[in-house]
Design a protein around this motif. Sequence first.
Motif, PDB file in Angstrom:
ATOM      1  N   MET A  92       0.630  -1.234   0.013  1.00  0.00           N
ATOM      2  CA  MET A  92       0.326  -0.253   0.104  1.00  0.00           C
ATOM      3  C   MET A  92       0.697   1.391  -0.018  1.00  0.00           C
ATOM      4  O   MET A  92       0.742   1.816  -0.419  1.00  0.00           O
ATOM      5  CB  MET A  92      -1.099   0.341   1.220  1.00  0.00           C
ATOM      6  CG  MET A  92      -1.836  -0.666   1.325  1.00  0.00           C
ATOM      7  SD  MET A  92      -3.096  -1.442   2.416  1.00  0.00           S
ATOM      8  CE  MET A  92      -3.317   0.787   2.023  1.00  0.00           C
ATOM      9  N   ALA A  93       2.184   1.488   0.422  1.00  0.00           N
ATOM     10  CA  ALA A  93       2.946   2.355   0.055  1.00  0.00           C
ATOM     11  C   ALA A  93       3.107   2.651  -1.553  1.00  0.00           C
ATOM     12  O   ALA A  93       3.328   3.731  -1.299  1.00  0.00           O
ATOM     13  CB  ALA A  93       4.261   1.988   0.839  1.00  0.00           C
ATOM     14  N   ALA A  94       3.143   1.397  -1.736  1.00  0.00           N
ATOM     15  CA  ALA A  94       3.000   2.353  -3.073  1.00  0.00           C
ATOM     16  C   ALA A  94       1.767   2.715  -4.122  1.00  0.00           C
ATOM     17  O   ALA A  94       1.516   3.333  -5.005  1.00  0.00           O
ATOM     18  CB  ALA A  94       3.998   1.207  -3.655  1.00  0.00           C
ATOM     19  N   GLN A  95       0.765   1.898  -3.655  1.00  0.00           N
ATOM     20  CA  GLN A  95       0.069   1.689  -4.387  1.00  0.00           C
ATOM     21  C   GLN A  95      -1.246   3.198  -3.599  1.00  0.00           C
ATOM     22  O   GLN A  95      -2.221   3.681  -4.613  1.00  0.00           O
ATOM     23  CB  GLN A  95      -1.273  -0.060  -3.938  1.00  0.00           C
ATOM     24  CG  GLN A  95      -0.226  -0.926  -4.288  1.00  0.00           C
ATOM     25  CD  GLN A  95      -0.895  -2.009  -4.302  1.00  0.00           C
ATOM     26  OE1 GLN A  95      -1.443  -2.114  -3.274  1.00  0.00           O
ATOM     27  NE2 GLN A  95      -0.780  -2.999  -5.663  1.00  0.00           N
ATOM     28  N   ASP A  96      -1.119   2.803  -2.593  1.00  0.00           N
ATOM     29  CA  ASP A  96      -2.191   4.027  -1.828  1.00  0.00           C
ATOM     30  C   ASP A  96      -1.898   5.629  -1.129  1.00  0.00           C
ATOM     31  O   ASP A  96      -2.211   6.467  -2.065  1.00  0.00           O
ATOM     32  CB  ASP A  96      -2.603   4.028  -0.904  1.00  0.00           C
ATOM     33  CG  ASP A  96      -3.752   1.890  -0.642  1.00  0.00           C
ATOM     34  OD1 ASP A  96      -3.782   2.280  -1.539  1.00  0.00           O
ATOM     35  OD2 ASP A  96      -4.325   2.348  -0.216  1.00  0.00           O
ATOM     36  N   THR A  97       0.062   5.665  -1.164  1.00  0.00           N
ATOM     37  CA  THR A  97       0.184   6.767  -0.824  1.00  0.00           C
ATOM     38  C   THR A  97       1.277   6.934  -2.158  1.00  0.00           C
ATOM     39  O   THR A  97       1.106   8.298  -1.828  1.00  0.00           O
ATOM     40  CB  THR A  97       1.480   5.876   0.762  1.00  0.00           C
ATOM     41  OG1 THR A  97       0.662   5.204   1.397  1.00  0.00           O
ATOM     42  CG2 THR A  97       1.766   7.240   0.762  1.00  0.00           C
ATOM     43  N   ALA A  98       2.431   6.656  -2.204  1.00  0.00           N
ATOM     44  CA  ALA A  98       3.230   7.308  -3.719  1.00  0.00           C
ATOM     45  C   ALA A  98       2.407   7.034  -4.900  1.00  0.00           C
ATOM     46  O   ALA A  98       3.354   7.687  -5.477  1.00  0.00           O
ATOM     47  CB  ALA A  98       4.338   6.182  -3.775  1.00  0.00           C
ATOM     48  N   VAL A  99       1.265   6.769  -4.780  1.00  0.00           N
ATOM     49  CA  VAL A  99       0.406   6.821  -5.942  1.00  0.00           C
ATOM     50  C   VAL A  99       0.129   9.144  -6.408  1.00  0.00           C
ATOM     51  O   VAL A  99       0.226   9.301  -7.124  1.00  0.00           O
ATOM     52  CB  VAL A  99      -0.893   6.600  -6.646  1.00  0.00           C
ATOM     53  CG1 VAL A  99      -1.618   6.705  -5.373  1.00  0.00           C
ATOM     54  CG2 VAL A  99      -1.523   6.319  -7.911  1.00  0.00           C
ATOM     55  N   HIS A 100      -0.014   9.658  -5.301  1.00  0.00           N
ATOM     56  CA  HIS A 100       0.161  10.927  -5.436  1.00  0.00           C
ATOM     57  C   HIS A 100       1.212  11.497  -6.087  1.00  0.00           C
ATOM     58  O   HIS A 100       1.470  12.440  -6.678  1.00  0.00           O
ATOM     59  CB  HIS A 100      -0.746  11.175  -4.238  1.00  0.00           C
ATOM     60  CG  HIS A 100      -1.878  11.388  -3.294  1.00  0.00           C
ATOM     61  ND1 HIS A 100      -2.428  11.661  -4.271  1.00  0.00           N
ATOM     62  CD2 HIS A 100      -2.300  10.689  -2.117  1.00  0.00           C
ATOM     63  CE1 HIS A 100      -3.951  11.387  -3.682  1.00  0.00           C
ATOM     64  NE2 HIS A 100      -3.809  10.981  -2.768  1.00  0.00           N
ATOM     65  N   GLU A 101       2.553  10.630  -5.214  1.00  0.00           N
ATOM     66  CA  GLU A 101       3.367  11.559  -6.296  1.00  0.00           C
ATOM     67  C   GLU A 101       3.574  11.166  -7.408  1.00  0.00           C
ATOM     68  O   GLU A 101       4.765  11.875  -7.791  1.00  0.00           O
ATOM     69  CB  GLU A 101       4.649  10.866  -5.276  1.00  0.00           C
ATOM     70  CG  GLU A 101       5.088  11.718  -4.360  1.00  0.00           C
ATOM     71  CD  GLU A 101       4.377  12.081  -2.673  1.00  0.00           C
ATOM     72  OE1 GLU A 101       3.632  13.191  -1.652  1.00  0.00           O
ATOM     73  OE2 GLU A 101       3.823  10.351  -2.355  1.00  0.00           O
ATOM     74  N   ILE A 102       3.519   9.850  -7.377  1.00  0.00           N
ATOM     75  CA  ILE A 102       4.162   9.441  -8.821  1.00  0.00           C
ATOM     76  C   ILE A 102       3.114  10.054  -9.895  1.00  0.00           C
ATOM     77  O   ILE A 102       3.751  10.263 -10.950  1.00  0.00           O
ATOM     78  CB  ILE A 102       3.162   7.446  -8.868  1.00  0.00           C
ATOM     79  CG1 ILE A 102       4.632   7.169  -7.926  1.00  0.00           C
ATOM     80  CG2 ILE A 102       3.120   7.530 -10.257  1.00  0.00           C
ATOM     81  CD1 ILE A 102       3.822   5.790  -8.295  1.00  0.00           C
ATOM     82  N   ASP A 103       2.029  10.492  -9.500  1.00  0.00           N
ATOM     83  CA  ASP A 103       0.858  11.039 -10.615  1.00  0.00           C
ATOM     84  C   ASP A 103       1.730  13.138 -11.056  1.00  0.00           C
ATOM     85  O   ASP A 103       1.757  13.708 -11.921  1.00  0.00           O
ATOM     86  CB  ASP A 103       0.020  11.126 -10.140  1.00  0.00           C
ATOM     87  CG  ASP A 103      -1.119  12.385 -11.728  1.00  0.00           C
ATOM     88  OD1 ASP A 103      -1.069  11.854 -12.183  1.00  0.00           O
ATOM     89  OD2 ASP A 103      -1.450  13.158 -10.790  1.00  0.00           O
TER      90      ASP A 103
END
Length: 335
Positions: free
Chosen positions: A167-178
Motif C-alpha cells: 500500500m505504500a506504493a499503491q495508496d501512498t506513493a501514487v500521489h507523488e507518482i502522478d
Amino acid sequence: MTVRIGVVGTGAIGREHIERLTRTISGARVSAVADIDAALAEKAAAAAGGARVAADVPELITADDVDAVLVTSWHAAHAEHVLAAVAAGKPVLCEKPLATTADDALRVLAAEEAHGRRLVQVGFMRRFDPGYRELRRVIAGGGIGRPLMMHCAHRNRTQGERYTTEMAAQDTAVHEIDAARWLLGEEIVSAQVIMPRATDHRFPHLRDPQFMLFETAGGVRIDLEVFVNCQYGYDIRCETVGETGLVRLPDPARAEIRSAGRVGTEIDQEWGGRFAEAFDVEVQAWVDSVADGAATGPSAWDGYAATAVAAATVEAQRTGAVVDVNLAPRPAFYA
C-alpha cells in the motif's frame, strides 16, 4: 443547473466529500448514497440533508435522480464502479487509485474511448493545490532551466494494522507518482525500492520507511521517501533541481508560535487539513465540468499511468530490482 451526485462509499473520504458537496461546493447536491454498511449509508444520507440510500451500487449509478457519480469505495472496487458509470454514460470522479491493476485501468480506457467522450476524472487533488500549481508554473516556464532531479517525501504520523508494504506504493506513493508526471510532463519508465532500517513504530508485517527511485523517459531522476509512521505529523515535500535553479514546495502557511523558549509552527496531523483547499477546488472544478459537459481534470490515462508505475514499484519491493514500466501506447483519445 444543480448537478445531482450519487456517492458510492461512505467511509472517511466519502463522508468528507459529502460534507464538502453539502456545505462548500456550489451547483451540486448529494441525491443518493450507497455502501455495503447500511448504518453508515443512512448516517451519510442524513448528513447530506435528506439524500436517499440506494438499494445497491448498480441502482444508484443508473438512477434517474443521479447525474454524476463520485466513487469513494474500497480501492479494489474502483474499476468496477467506474466501468458501470461509463456504461451508464455518466460522468464519474473516482478517488485514487483508478484501479488496483494496470489491466483493470486499461479496461476503463477502452470503455471510455468506446463511449466517445471523456467521462472519468481521477482524484489526484495535488494538481489543485496552490503550491503544486506554482511548482508546475515555474518548471514549465523554464524558471529553473531543464529539470534534472526531483526529491520528494510523503510522511504520515501513523498507520493502522491493515496498512501493508504494498500500500505504500499503491495508496501512498501514487500521489507523488502522478504529481511527478504532471510537474515534469514526462512518463516514468522505471522503479526501484530500497528498504532502510525499519522503524519500531510499525506493525511487524510492514516495511517502513521505504525509499523509492524513479526515472522518467527524459532521464530525470526522482527519489521519494515514504514514511507512514513518522510520529510527528503529516508532512509532504517536493523539490525539483534544474540546470539553473531549484524550486521547492512551500510549507503550509501557519502562524508563528513563540512559547517556552522556542519558535515554531504547528504541523498538520492528517491529510484532510493539509489538502482541504485542494479538495474543495478539485470537487468544484469537477462539478463545473459536469455542468459544462466537458471533463477537464486528471484523466483515465493519468489514472492508468500512475497505476502501472505503482504496480512496477510493488514488483520492485518484492525483488529489489530495477523494474521497467511498460505502458501501453497512449491513445489519441487522451492526447
